[in-house]
Motif scaffolding. Structure first.
Motif, PDB file in Angstrom:
ATOM      1  N   ILE A  10       1.149  -9.356  22.073  1.00 41.50           N
ATOM      2  CA  ILE A  10       0.218  -9.297  23.217  1.00 41.50           C
ATOM      3  C   ILE A  10       0.521 -10.368  24.264  1.00 41.50           C
ATOM      4  N   HIS A  11       0.786 -11.595  23.813  1.00 43.58           N
ATOM      5  CA  HIS A  11       0.929 -12.682  24.795  1.00 43.58           C
ATOM      6  C   HIS A  11       2.196 -12.569  25.605  1.00 43.58           C
ATOM      7  N   MET A  39       3.143  -9.701  26.914  1.00 42.91           N
ATOM      8  CA  MET A  39       3.094  -8.442  27.671  1.00 42.91           C
ATOM      9  C   MET A  39       3.446  -8.669  29.136  1.00 42.91           C
ATOM     10  N   SER A  40       3.679  -7.607  29.836  1.00 43.47           N
ATOM     11  CA  SER A  40       4.103  -7.718  31.228  1.00 43.47           C
ATOM     12  C   SER A  40       3.069  -8.509  32.023  1.00 43.47           C
ATOM     13  N   GLY A  41       3.540  -9.310  32.939  1.00 42.03           N
ATOM     14  CA  GLY A  41       2.659 -10.101  33.783  1.00 42.03           C
ATOM     15  C   GLY A  41       2.237 -11.412  33.150  1.00 42.03           C
ATOM     16  N   ASN A  42       2.778 -11.741  31.968  1.00 43.97           N
ATOM     17  CA  ASN A  42       2.341 -12.985  31.333  1.00 43.97           C
ATOM     18  C   ASN A  42       2.991 -14.190  32.013  1.00 43.97           C
ATOM     19  N   PRO A  43       2.253 -15.310  32.104  1.00 40.40           N
ATOM     20  CA  PRO A  43       2.785 -16.463  32.827  1.00 40.40           C
ATOM     21  C   PRO A  43       3.613 -17.420  31.967  1.00 40.40           C
ATOM     22  N   PRO A  74       1.652 -15.667  40.630  1.00 39.35           N
ATOM     23  CA  PRO A  74       0.415 -16.453  40.674  1.00 39.35           C
ATOM     24  C   PRO A  74      -0.443 -16.140  41.895  1.00 39.35           C
ATOM     25  N   TYR A 128       4.946 -11.781  36.471  1.00 31.91           N
ATOM     26  CA  TYR A 128       3.805 -12.625  36.831  1.00 31.91           C
ATOM     27  C   TYR A 128       3.958 -13.155  38.246  1.00 31.91           C
TER      28      TYR A 128
END
Ligand code: SF4
Ligand code: SF4
Lengths: 362, 597
Positions: free
Chosen positions: A158-159, A161-165, A358, A356
């Motif tokens: 899960i951590h 996944m796409s868009g994770n920073p 910001p 990601y």
């Protein structure tokens, strides 16, 4: 005297284990400071066949003496005493140890400056947080075996996944898929979000039998998962399989029929939970009304989202199910290949490529 | 600046020692407690609470299908993941305008009841109580143990132990009778959970709109038979805990000061009443008050509000000591709630999370946790509410509101009465939890077994109602819906250790913004921009030290009791250093059992 001679016979047993040159005592260094929810440790305490207490108390015959260093169950002191075996291992003074990692591994390379994503204790010199990555770098080359507990540690989960920073990834992405331990073993991956309690215990015990010299290494598949646990699909163990066979599908979650049209990915997911249940044979996923969201898979979660929609391709396969069994198997094999791959943004390079941004609001 | 008033003392010249515990391992982060202790005056003078783990759910959920939110947010927490799923489903149901069938509500309630029973039991008996067990008391207050050996346990006929020391022995880790039984009970209650929600920790059968759990009679029978197997354990647990905690006040006069802070409690409510709840924001005050655990904010013993709309409007997420960029100059997502009330820029609906990893500096930024506060319009204060570890706030709020009135639970305005049926060894029993004099370490711990009893009692009611429906053929458990193009939603619930909210904004059928607020940020938050310390910091800072050991063999048991009373998620290893990383002594709770005997 009969009694005497039979006693003598029995007492020969240990000699054979010496022949095998097994390890008599081994330490398990468990670090759950990856990006995780600690759900794998919690899940482990649900195992009863056998339980973690049985393992630690030496109630499983034929295993080496196990010193478990896990913050929940360790009989050692806390503080520097708790960290002492970890530090001894770093100095190469511990003896054989199995490194268990829980949680995905953040990419520290994308941080500029002194920041950190996660840490495990402090650096005794500076008092600053000691990163998880530092510990892995130190310990992995010295470990007798390395076990990844849960989908975060195995594939990123899960951590990642796409868009994770955080740019996080699984342990094999971090150490390299060709990593081998001191015992010549690859990383042993036990996926599951979280681990099914008995799946993990069983794998760990196999590794320990191997350490004792009484078993070959556990058989792993190309994604380093134990074959006997992950060799079959969810679908193959599902109670609702006969509905699938009759193309009798649930239209929503009120129905006991096959859930494929309401989001179940069972046909292409490698997992034994429907068969084994969740604990003590109770619970599970599609067999008790939960769609399979592919939580044991390298492609989890992105490849399975949106979870509650029908998986692409399943209409075809459910339509043609009866007449074209062989075709379906081939098609399904292709999808299985697809979801058995990790997304390409899981790596340890200097650049964050998860998508990601910001300042996505502007 | 502290939230709790200073306690007057005759001060000696201070003898200050830096001591820290890091990590205190937690489900959703790595927790460290850094203190300055004045051994001359036997008091903690300063405390910082820090978390060294970032995970970023609110960041990576953006752009995803909102129906996935419950599956994803479960993974926030490895011990109460179901509470997140449930809370997310509540928020989504508001956004989608869908009301699950009544039987689904009961199944969710039964799952949550089992979760509270499981989690509180394993936490109290296998962790918290280790701090009060024979081996620990012997190592920290030998005089108290001697007295416990001479003190008869007042409730001995219920739990079967003659003296207080006998109870303490039963809690010795790994070898004590109660310690071992609690591990077993925590497996049985987890099985009850799996019957309703499929898997523990991350449930498989919960959906926005209802559940997929097959409502066969067998599922409920299997649950009931397990519940009845543990019901006497629950009664005994309450009696044992009461005996030991009462004894502590007696044996160590002044112990009420340990972990005491101003009564600043928040509870967001739990257990929906299917007859009332419709998940609409406009009617939220009504169905919120119908919950079987009443929401409420309590300040200095006074119930400020039990309206979920007021609770929602007062939420503020503050920065100050956290590693994030501020978002107040962005465009707000939500300017007004569906009732027309203005929404603050610091409200979760408007938050944007931008992580900025950096060094730990206790004079500036030192934590990955933000500082949730509740804005009290009466005074203009941003209150650092705590959850009392969960049960304290839940019982307090329910008792004060006096709204819950069921066959098994009755809230009286000053207490909560809990009736449990006959079990295999003990008769039908009515327990009464009364609002305590203090919000302190002992009362946080005492409330926990009472709440296990509360959850067991509510489970009996949910079971009866659910089985009634099943027998009548009302077996629908899921209601369909369309995801709207644009919508907002909020969910209010209680995770095991306290308040849990999820705030959701949908645009173009996708998640535009999502912010979950579990109990941990409320309890473990660092100093906010006003310098107000978070609850752990506030409760530890200024607390007296009763431990008999000096700085050289100090265990820090009173401090650990305080931090653990808030239920920092999981049995934890505690690391202690003095000064710049120099180890003075160490403590890890299970040690005492391992060394002992
Ligand atoms: S419910 Fe899922 S796993 Fe079961 S038969 Fe249908 S598709 Fe296969
Ligand atoms: S059946 Fe699917 S969702 Fe369930 S545990 Fe297996 S992979 Fe995960």
């Amino acid at each position: 005297m009969t009694t005497h001679s039979s006693t003598t016979e029995v007492s020969k047993e240990p000699e054979r284990s010496e022949d095998r040159k097994g390890i008599d005592e081994i330490t398990i260094l468990w670090i759950s400071e990856g990006m995780s929810c600690d759900g794998d440790t919690v899940s482990l305490t649900a195992a009863d066949q056998p339980s973690i207490e049985d393992l630690v108390l030496g109630l499983i015959p034929g295993l080496p003496k196990v010193n478990l260093v896990n913050k929940v169950l360790s009989p050692s002191l806390g503080g520097e005493d708790f960290l002492a075996p970890y530090r001894a291992a770093v100095r190469d003074e511990l003896g054989p140890f199995i490194l268990v990692i829980e949680g995905s591994i953040p990419n520290q390379n994308i941080i500029e400056g002194d920041g950190y994503w996660t840490s495990f204790g402090n650096d005794p010199e500076t008092g600053e947080p000691q990163t998880l990555n530092w510990w892995i770098d130190q310990l992995a080359p010295k470990a007798w075996a390395v076990v990844a507990a849960g989908t975060c540690a195995t594939f990123g989960g899960i951590h990642a996944m796409s868009g994770n920073p955080t740019g996080c990834m699984g342990l094999a992405d971090y150490l390299g898929w060709d990593y081998t331990s001191q015992a010549g073993l690859p990383i042993v991956n036990v996926p599951g979000c979280p681990i099914q309690p008995e799946n993990f215990m069983e794998t760990l015990i196999w590794v320990l039998y191997h350490a004792a010299g009484s078993a070959p290494p556990p058989p792993l598949d190309h994604m380093l998962r134990p074959q006997w646990l992950f060799g079959k699909t969810v679908h193959e163990g599902c109670d609702r399989g006969s509905y699938y066979e009759q193309a009798n599908f649930a239209a929503d979650y009120n129905s006991p029929k096959c859930l494929v049209k309401t989001g179940c990915w069972g046909p292409v997911v490698n997992c034994n939970v429907p068969k084994r249940g969740w604990m003590a044979g109770i619970g599970g996923c599609p067999n008790v009304g939960g769609i399979c969201i592919g939580c044991t898979m390298p492609g989890f979660p992105d490849a399975f989202m949106p979870f509650m929609d029908e998986p692409p391709g399943s209409t075809l396969s459910s339509l043609v199910i009866k007449p074209y069994g062989a075709v379906v198997r081939r098609l399904r094999g292709m999808t299985n290949e697809l979801v058995n791959h990790e997304p390409r943004w899981r790596h340890n390079k200097r650049k964050l490529t998860s998508g990601y941004d910001p300042h996505w609001r502007a | 600046m502290t939230t709790t008033e200073a306690r007057p003392t005759d001060r000696k010249p201070p003898q200050l020692v830096d001591m820290s515990w890091d990590p205190i391992t937690r489900i959703i982060g790595n927790l460290g407690i850094y203190t300055k202790i004045d051994f001359a005056n036997r008091e903690v003078v300063e405390c910082h609470s820090t978390s060294s783990l970032f995970r970023g759910y609110s960041v990576f959920m953006k752009g995803k299908d909102p129906r996935d939110a419950g599956f994803i947010t479960s993974r926030i927490c490895g011990i109460c993941g179901d509470n997140h799923t449930t809370c997310s489903d509540y928020a989504q149901q508001m956004a989608y305008g869908v009301k699950p069938p009544p039987l689904a509500e009961h199944i969710v309630n039964l799952g949550e009841a089992a979760e509270y029973m499981f989690d509180h039991t394993i936490f109290q008996d296998n962790l918290v109580f280790v701090d009060f067990c024979e081996a620990m008391v012997k190592a920290t207050n030998p005089g108290v143990l001697a007295r416990a050996e001479r003190t008869e346990a007042p409730r001995g006929e219920i739990h079967g132990y003659r003296t207080i020391a006998d109870i303490m022995k039963a809690f010795n880790p790994f070898e004590g009778e109660v310690y071992k039984e609690a591990l077993k009970v925590s497996r049985v209650t987890r099985e009850m959970f799996c019957l309703m929600e499929g898997r523990h920790v991350h449930p498989s059968t919960l959906y926005p709109g209802g559940v997929g759990t097959m409502p066969q009679p067998t599922v409920f029978t299997d649950y009931l038979s397990r519940l009845m197997r543990v019901i006497d354990f629950v009664k005994k647990a309450v009696a044992m805990n009461d005996d030991v905690f009462d004894f502590f006040y007696e044996a160590l006069p002044g112990y009420e000061e340990v972990g005491r802070r101003r009564t600043l409690l928040g509870c967001w409510g739990a257990f929906q009443d299917p007859k009332v709840v419709d998940y609409r924001y406009e009617t939220m005050n009504t169905w919120g008050k119908a919950m079987y655990v009443t929401p409420g904010i309590i300040v200095d013993g006074e119930l400020v509000t039990n309206n979920l709309v007021d609770i929602n409007l007062g939420l503020r997420i503050m920065l100050g000591s956290s590693y994030y960029e501020d978002w107040v100059n962005e465009q707000p997502f939500v300017t007004h709630d569906p009732l027309g009330n203005p929404i603050d820029m610091r409200h979760p609906w408007n938050q944007t999370t931008v992580p900025v990893p950096q060094k730990r500096d206790f004079d500036d930024k030192y934590s990955w946790v933000m500082s949730p506060r509740w804005f009290d319009q009466r005074t203009g204060d941003h209150l650092a509410l705590d959850t009392g570890g969960g049960p304290l706030a839940r019982l307090w709020s329910t008792a004060l509101s006096g709204l819950v009135d069921t066959p098994y639970i009755k809230a009286t305005g000053h207490s909560v009465r809990i009736s449990l049926p006959k079990g295999d060894s003990l008769p039908e029993t009515t327990l009464e939890w009364r609002i305590p004099q203090w919000s302190n370490t002992i009362e946080r711990d005492r409330a926990r077994p009472y709440f296990v009893a509360y959850a067991a009692a509510m489970a009996l009611q949910f079971l009866e109602e659910a089985m009634g429906m099943v027998r009548a053929g009302e077996t629908k458990v899921f209601e369909n819906y369309e995801v709207p193009d644009e919508a907002i939603g909020c969910g209010f619930h209680e995770a095991v250790r306290g308040v849990l909210s999820h705030h959701l904004v949908i645009k173009d059928k996708k998640i535009a913004n999502y912010h979950p607020y579990p109990p941990t940020p409320w309890n473990a938050s660092p100093r906010d921009k006003f310098g107000t310390p978070g609850p752990y910091e506030d409760a530890v800072q200024g607390q007296p030290i009763f431990e008999e050991n000096g700085p050289d063999d100090f265990k820090g048991v009173d401090i650990m009791r305080t931090v653990r009373s808030f239920d920092p998620c999981l049995p934890c290893g505690v690391h202690m250093y003095v000064g710049k990383g120099k180890t003075l002594t160490t403590l890890h709770s299970p040690t005492y059992g391992a060394n002992h005997g």
